[in-house]
Design a protein around this motif. Structure first.
Motif, PDB file in Angstrom:
ATOM      1  N   CYS A  45       1.710  -7.907 -12.050  1.00 19.14           N
ATOM      2  CA  CYS A  45       2.855  -8.595 -11.193  1.00 19.14           C
ATOM      3  C   CYS A  45       1.838  -9.306 -10.166  1.00 19.14           C
ATOM      4  CB  CYS A  45       3.590  -7.326 -10.599  1.00 19.14           C
ATOM      5  SG  CYS A  45       4.389  -6.344 -11.316  1.00 19.14           S
ATOM      6  N   SER A  46       2.797 -10.492  -9.633  1.00 24.59           N
ATOM      7  CA  SER A  46       2.142 -10.995  -8.458  1.00 24.59           C
ATOM      8  C   SER A  46       1.465 -10.550  -7.424  1.00 24.59           C
ATOM      9  CB  SER A  46       3.117 -12.195  -8.168  1.00 24.59           C
ATOM     10  OG  SER A  46       3.690 -12.913  -9.338  1.00 24.59           O
ATOM     11  N   THR A  47       0.625 -11.247  -6.295  1.00 24.63           N
ATOM     12  CA  THR A  47       0.223 -10.393  -5.366  1.00 24.63           C
ATOM     13  C   THR A  47       1.383 -10.106  -4.376  1.00 24.63           C
ATOM     14  OG1 THR A  47      -1.735 -12.033  -5.494  1.00 24.63           O
ATOM     15  CG2 THR A  47      -1.285 -10.886  -3.490  1.00 24.63           C
ATOM     16  N   ASN A  48       1.128  -8.776  -3.964  1.00 17.92           N
ATOM     17  CA  ASN A  48       2.107  -8.020  -2.985  1.00 17.92           C
ATOM     18  C   ASN A  48       3.448  -7.706  -3.406  1.00 17.92           C
ATOM     19  OD1 ASN A  48      -0.062  -8.342  -1.088  1.00 17.92           O
ATOM     20  ND2 ASN A  48       0.676 -10.151  -0.362  1.00 17.92           N
ATOM     21  N   VAL A  49       3.456  -7.835  -5.020  1.00 20.28           N
ATOM     22  CA  VAL A  49       4.827  -7.666  -5.616  1.00 20.28           C
ATOM     23  C   VAL A  49       4.679  -6.219  -6.370  1.00 20.28           C
ATOM     24  CG1 VAL A  49       6.288  -8.251  -7.641  1.00 20.28           C
ATOM     25  CG2 VAL A  49       5.368  -9.976  -6.024  1.00 20.28           C
ATOM     26  N   GLY A  91      13.901   8.751 -12.953  1.00 21.50           N
ATOM     27  CA  GLY A  91      13.132   8.656 -11.993  1.00 21.50           C
ATOM     28  C   GLY A  91      12.500   7.060 -12.085  1.00 21.50           C
ATOM     29  N   VAL A  92      12.320   6.504 -10.851  1.00 19.14           N
ATOM     30  CA  VAL A  92      11.757   5.003 -10.480  1.00 19.14           C
ATOM     31  C   VAL A  92      10.388   5.135  -9.793  1.00 19.14           C
ATOM     32  CG1 VAL A  92      12.148   2.839 -10.213  1.00 19.14           C
ATOM     33  CG2 VAL A  92      14.332   4.249 -10.898  1.00 19.14           C
ATOM     34  N   ARG A  93       9.468   4.548 -10.383  1.00 21.99           N
ATOM     35  CA  ARG A  93       7.991   4.494  -9.416  1.00 21.99           C
ATOM     36  C   ARG A  93       7.685   3.086  -9.200  1.00 21.99           C
ATOM     37  NH1 ARG A  93       3.766   8.509 -11.282  1.00 21.99           N
ATOM     38  NH2 ARG A  93       4.794   9.798  -9.451  1.00 21.99           N
ATOM     39  N   TRP A  94       7.724   2.725  -7.835  1.00 18.92           N
ATOM     40  CA  TRP A  94       7.107   1.599  -7.487  1.00 18.92           C
ATOM     41  C   TRP A  94       5.698   1.665  -6.886  1.00 18.92           C
ATOM     42  CZ3 TRP A  94      11.944   3.063  -6.543  1.00 18.92           C
ATOM     43  CH2 TRP A  94      13.085   2.062  -6.909  1.00 18.92           C
ATOM     44  N   SER A  95       4.800   0.563  -7.204  1.00 17.82           N
ATOM     45  CA  SER A  95       3.437   0.963  -6.798  1.00 17.82           C
ATOM     46  C   SER A  95       2.971  -0.669  -6.448  1.00 17.82           C
ATOM     47  CB  SER A  95       2.405   1.595  -7.503  1.00 17.82           C
ATOM     48  OG  SER A  95       2.162   0.830  -8.884  1.00 17.82           O
ATOM     49  N   VAL A  96       2.206  -0.722  -5.400  1.00 15.92           N
ATOM     50  CA  VAL A  96       1.582  -2.138  -5.014  1.00 15.92           C
ATOM     51  C   VAL A  96       0.567  -1.903  -4.339  1.00 15.92           C
ATOM     52  CG1 VAL A  96       2.811  -2.525  -2.779  1.00 15.92           C
ATOM     53  CG2 VAL A  96       2.049  -4.357  -3.850  1.00 15.92           C
ATOM     54  N   LYS A  97      -0.660  -2.736  -4.615  1.00 14.80           N
ATOM     55  CA  LYS A  97      -2.047  -2.645  -3.687  1.00 14.80           C
ATOM     56  C   LYS A  97      -2.071  -3.939  -3.245  1.00 14.80           C
ATOM     57  CE  LYS A  97      -6.799  -1.738  -4.460  1.00 14.80           C
ATOM     58  NZ  LYS A  97      -7.823  -1.378  -5.452  1.00 14.80           N
ATOM     59  N   ARG A  98      -2.282  -3.975  -1.913  1.00 17.92           N
ATOM     60  CA  ARG A  98      -2.311  -5.312  -0.978  1.00 17.92           C
ATOM     61  C   ARG A  98      -3.308  -5.233   0.001  1.00 17.92           C
ATOM     62  NH1 ARG A  98       2.293  -7.476   2.159  1.00 17.92           N
ATOM     63  NH2 ARG A  98       0.542  -8.654   3.003  1.00 17.92           N
ATOM     64  N   ASP A  99      -3.716  -6.451   0.304  1.00 17.66           N
ATOM     65  CA  ASP A  99      -4.547  -6.714   1.532  1.00 17.66           C
ATOM     66  C   ASP A  99      -4.023  -6.310   2.782  1.00 17.66           C
ATOM     67  OD1 ASP A  99      -6.980  -6.992   3.246  1.00 17.66           O
ATOM     68  OD2 ASP A  99      -7.623  -8.365   1.752  1.00 17.66           O
ATOM     69  N   PHE A 100      -4.417  -5.286   3.657  1.00 14.06           N
ATOM     70  CA  PHE A 100      -3.658  -5.380   4.977  1.00 14.06           C
ATOM     71  C   PHE A 100      -4.269  -5.902   6.256  1.00 14.06           C
ATOM     72  CE2 PHE A 100      -1.452  -2.418   2.932  1.00 14.06           C
ATOM     73  CZ  PHE A 100      -0.282  -2.167   3.481  1.00 14.06           C
ATOM     74  N   GLY A 101      -5.344  -6.787   5.795  1.00 17.22           N
ATOM     75  CA  GLY A 101      -6.265  -7.462   6.580  1.00 17.22           C
ATOM     76  C   GLY A 101      -7.170  -6.735   7.431  1.00 17.22           C
TER      77      GLY A 101
END
Length: 481
Positions: A45-49, A91-101
């Motif tokens: 997925c795209s950044t922050n998606v 069940g549905v699982r969402w996950s995202v890895k993002r930079d929080f600065g």
């Protein structure tokens, strides 16, 4: 009246049962971890998606029914969420890895019917894990997110009935809560226009979620005072300052400000030289060819045009800087140079695309990085051979070398007298020494052991200089003992 079905789920050997109306309903106590093999490896997925996975059970076990990407978590399903999944007990699982600065204070808010759990880096922050029928409820958590990259995971299960879930996270932007400075901007780049004599500056997007603006600053090299050029929400700006002479260098830096009023430190200072410079100059002398090879770092500024190589030579009785030629390369080989033991001086100038060239004063500057003082080896031998006389001494044969050149113009440092047996080719050194500079003439003497058995010795003398160069040899003088 809609009746909830009886649902039992066992996780880690624990099951809890709650009474809803007249029915008993089992509610799982913890969501099982998804086996790594069940996550679709080819879904990126795209950044922050968010990456979103659907399961046909409430324990998130087995292979997902579907994996896709989701820009936000805000769903309301009245039937099956996707093909292959049941209408209830999914069940549905969402996950995202993002930079929080720089991180800082955030608010996580979840709303759902039935079960929803929110995790930050695997640590549960919101827990609403209860069969609620068709009624959604919500919960918020104020927390501090450390700087850098972090993973958010949202687990949702629907046991029966309406399936509604929403989740948001956002920074707390009031000065009362946020005292964390943004990270300094990165990726600062500059471009100098030699036609307008102005500098354009650009930079990368800051990772902060509560960014308010950027400020661009400038200061002349050699000054510690910064001048604000502009405040902007864009990520580039052209400084309106017109460089006065194309030779004045400036530093630029960018600072970020968040909505709470916190300001970052400055980005790494970037120096802009409208006229590129040669930062160092080295050179070597090749005895075999007599040529000097100059080298310097190659300038890569887009407004660089070419170099001019100069040598400091005597013209009309005085030393001046004489151009040897121009090049775009960072090396230059001169014509043969006389190995006279003197110091040669070289300089490399830069010209930009606007036609401005490095300032070129006529005097020498030992501290200029683009100027080289190169000692050339002395390859010039003393011109004249000394005189050689033979006589007798208490030990045998006295050999004396003499040169009558006046002291101010002597080009030698000492004498060497050699001897060989007549009829042979090998010379042996019997004297190698300097002379007494106080004498009106230069001389050196040795008392040599005489030959035996009626043999004949041949002698010759040479003078030598400090660099080890030898004069021609004197006439050979022989003596038979």
């Amino acid at each position: 009246m809609h009746q909830k079905s009886l649902v039992g789920a066992r996780v880690g050997g624990v099951m809890s049962v709650v009474v809803l109306g007249s029915l008993l309903t089992a509610v799982p106590q913890a969501a099982a971890a998804t086996p790594a093999a069940t996550v679709a490896a080819d879904t990126t997925c795209s950044t922050n998606v968010y990456k979103r996975t659907f399961y046909k059970n409430t324990s998130f076990s087995g292979s997902p029914v579907k994996t896709d990407c989701d820009s936000k978590i805000s769903e309301s399903w009245s039937g099956k969420p996707v093909s292959g999944a049941p209408k209830d007990n999914f069940g549905v699982r969402w996950s995202v890895k993002r930079d929080f600065g720089s991180g800082g204070p955030f608010t996580f808010t979840a709303s759902a019917t039935d079960g929803v759990r929110v995790y930050l880096d695997g640590v549960r922050k919101i827990d609403l894990w209860k069969n609620t029928g068709d009624t959604a409820r919500s919960k918020s958590a104020d927390l501090t997110v450390p700087s850098g990259k972090h993973t958010i995971r949202v687990d949702y299960v629907n046991w029966s009935g309406a399936a509604k879930v929403a989740f948001t996270y956002k920074p707390r932007t009031s000065a009362a809560h946020d005292r964390t400075k943004p990270l300094a901007p990165t990726g600062v780049k500059t471009a100098y226009n030699t036609k307008t004599r102005r500098t354009a500056v650009s930079w990368s997007a800051n990772k902060e979620m509560d960014l308010a603006s950027y400020s661009l600053y400038r200061r002349p090299v050699g000054s510690s005072t910064w001048t604000k050029v502009t405040t902007t929400t864009a990520r580039s700006h052209t400084d309106p300052l017109v460089n006065p002479d194309d030779r004045t260098p400036y530093y630029y830096e960018v600072r970020a400000k968040d909505k709470a009023g916190n300001t970052s430190s400055g980005s790494t200072d970037i120096i802009v030289r409208p006229l590129p410079i040669v930062t160092s100059l080295t050179g070597t002398y090749a005895k075999a060819t007599g040529k000097v090879t100059l080298k310097w770092p190659l300038n890569k500024e887009p407004h660089f045009s070419h170099y001019t190589v100069l040598s400091n030579d005597i013209v009309d009785g005085r030393y001046v800087w004489v151009p040897l030629g121009t090049t775009k390369s960072n090396t230059w080989t001169t014509a043969p140079v006389i190995a006279d033991g003197e110091t040669r001086h070289y300089r490399v100038l830069v010209t930009n695309t606007g036609g401005t060239t490095t300032y070129n004063p006529n005097w020498l500057d030992a501290n200029a990085p683009h100027e080289l003082w190169l000692a050339i080896p002395d390859g010039i031998a003393p011109y004249y051979a000394p005189d050689l006389t033979l006589g007798t001494c208490a030990g045998g044969i006295q050999a004396t070398a003499i040169d009558y050149t006046p002291a101010p113009i002597r080009d030698f440092a000492g004498f060497e007298i050699e001897r060989r047996t007549a009829g042979t080719a090998t010379w042996s050194v019997v004297l190698h020494q300097g002379f007494d500079p106080r004498r009106d003439y230069a001389t050196a003497t040795v008392c040599d052991t005489p030959p035996t058995g009626g043999r004949t010795y041949e002698y010759r003398a040479r003078s030598y200089d400090a660099a080890g160069n030898y004069s021609p040899a004197s006439d050979i003088t022989a003596v038979t003992w």
